[in-house]
Design a protein around this motif. Structure first.
Motif, mmCIF file in Angstrom:
data_model
loop_
_atom_site.group_PDB
_atom_site.id
_atom_site.type_symbol
_atom_site.label_atom_id
_atom_site.label_comp_id
_atom_site.label_asym_id
_atom_site.label_seq_id
_atom_site.Cartn_x
_atom_site.Cartn_y
_atom_site.Cartn_z
ATOM 1 N N UNK A 77 0.843 -1.190 0.000
ATOM 2 C CA UNK A 77 0.000 0.000 0.000
ATOM 3 C C UNK A 77 0.883 1.247 0.000
ATOM 4 N N UNK A 78 0.677 2.098 -1.006
ATOM 5 C CA UNK A 78 1.444 3.343 -1.120
ATOM 6 C C UNK A 78 0.543 4.424 -1.688
ATOM 7 N N UNK A 79 0.356 5.479 -0.919
ATOM 8 C CA UNK A 79 -0.451 6.626 -1.338
ATOM 9 C C UNK A 79 -1.799 6.201 -1.920
ATOM 10 N N UNK A 80 -2.538 5.421 -1.166
ATOM 11 C CA UNK A 80 -3.894 4.982 -1.519
ATOM 12 C C UNK A 80 -3.936 4.109 -2.784
ATOM 13 N N UNK A 81 -2.820 3.556 -3.197
ATOM 14 C CA UNK A 81 -2.763 2.612 -4.330
ATOM 15 C C UNK A 81 -2.023 1.364 -3.863
#
Length: 88
Positions: A77-81
Motif C-alpha cells: 500500500x502506497x499513497x492509496x494505491x
C-alpha cells in the motif's frame, strides 16, 4: 435490562472481528512503503503494476505466479494505491 443488550453487542462484535481475521488472505504480504521504495522499487524488487484495490493487486499477483512470470510477489500500500512488487 442493559446487560443482556451489551453482552449480545459485544459477542456480535467479537464474532465479526474473528471472521474478518480468519477470512483475510494469508498469502498476501502487505506493507507500508516509503516514497523512495515505491517509486524506484525496493532493493531486489520491481513495481509491476499499481491497482486501486488490494483484491485487484492480489489477482494480478496470483495470475503472474500461475503463468510463471514470477514465483512470489508483494502487494504494498502506497499513497492509496496497491503496488504489485515482484522480484527483480
Amino acid at each position: 435490562m442493559y446487560k443482556p443488550t451489551r453482552t449480545a453487542a459485544t459477542a456480535a462484535a467479537g464474532i465479526a472481528m474473528a471472521l474478518a481475521l480468519t477470512v483475510a488472505p494469508a498469502a498476501v504480504t502487505v506493507a507500508t512503503a516509503s516514497a523512495a521504495a515505491s517509486e524506484s522499487g525496493a532493493q531486489g524488487w520491481d513495481v509491476s503494476g499499481s491497482f486501486g484495490t488490494q483484491q485487484e493487486c492480489v489477482a494480478a499477483g496470483d495470475a503472474g505466479v500461475a503463468d510463471g512470470s514470477w514465483a512470489q510477489y508483494r502487494c504494498v500500500l502506497f499513497e492509496a494505491r496497491w503496488d504489485l512488487m515482484t522480484p527483480a
